[in-house]
Design a protein around this motif. Structure first.
Motif, PDB file in Angstrom:
ATOM      1  N   GLN A  56      40.123  33.814  45.574  1.00 54.50           N
ATOM      2  CA  GLN A  56      40.654  34.882  44.724  1.00 54.50           C
ATOM      3  C   GLN A  56      39.779  36.140  44.762  1.00 54.50           C
ATOM      4  N   ARG A 104      40.808  40.196  45.827  1.00 58.44           N
ATOM      5  CA  ARG A 104      40.531  41.401  45.039  1.00 58.44           C
ATOM      6  C   ARG A 104      39.741  42.415  45.863  1.00 58.44           C
ATOM      7  N   GLU A 105      38.760  41.933  46.611  1.00 55.98           N
ATOM      8  CA  GLU A 105      37.957  42.838  47.440  1.00 55.98           C
ATOM      9  C   GLU A 105      38.805  43.506  48.518  1.00 55.98           C
ATOM     10  N   TRP A 113      41.989  44.067  48.412  1.00 54.07           N
ATOM     11  CA  TRP A 113      42.894  45.020  47.762  1.00 54.07           C
ATOM     12  C   TRP A 113      42.150  46.338  47.490  1.00 54.07           C
ATOM     13  N   GLU A 114      40.899  46.251  47.055  1.00 57.17           N
ATOM     14  CA  GLU A 114      40.107  47.464  46.831  1.00 57.17           C
ATOM     15  C   GLU A 114      39.885  48.220  48.141  1.00 57.17           C
TER      16      GLU A 114
END
Length: 86
Positions: free
Chosen positions: A67, A71-72, A74-75
């Motif tokens: 997960q 997130r990384e 997506w950034e």
């Protein structure tokens, strides 16, 4: 290594506004480095005057336990989209 001359010619012809490389193998070839993707991702690099954003390979992101990696990534993609689309 076999395909990189063709890829480089294509990128020179297209001259994209930015390049997104997915995963360690693509990053190492395009950026001519031995540095791993964990250290390369999330930062701007350059290939022959073209900005390059490196992020994780999709197969890495599909692993259920990852997960934080999602997130990384997506950034990283948001940085790329912001650069390309303003």
């Amino acid at each position: 290594d076999t395909c990189s001359p063709y890829l480089f010619r294509q990128l020179e012809a297209i001259r994209p506004k930015a390049i997104c490389v997915l995963g360690s193998t693509a990053s190492k070839v395009l950026l001519a480095t031995s540095t791993g993707i964990t250290q390369l991702r999330g930062k701007w690099h350059e290939w022959r005057g073209i900005p390059v954003m490196a992020t994780y390979h999709p197969s890495f992101l599909l692993r259920g336990y990852n997960q934080a990696g999602k997130r990384e990534a997506w950034e990283d993609l948001k940085k790329l989209f912001h650069y390309v689309y303003g």
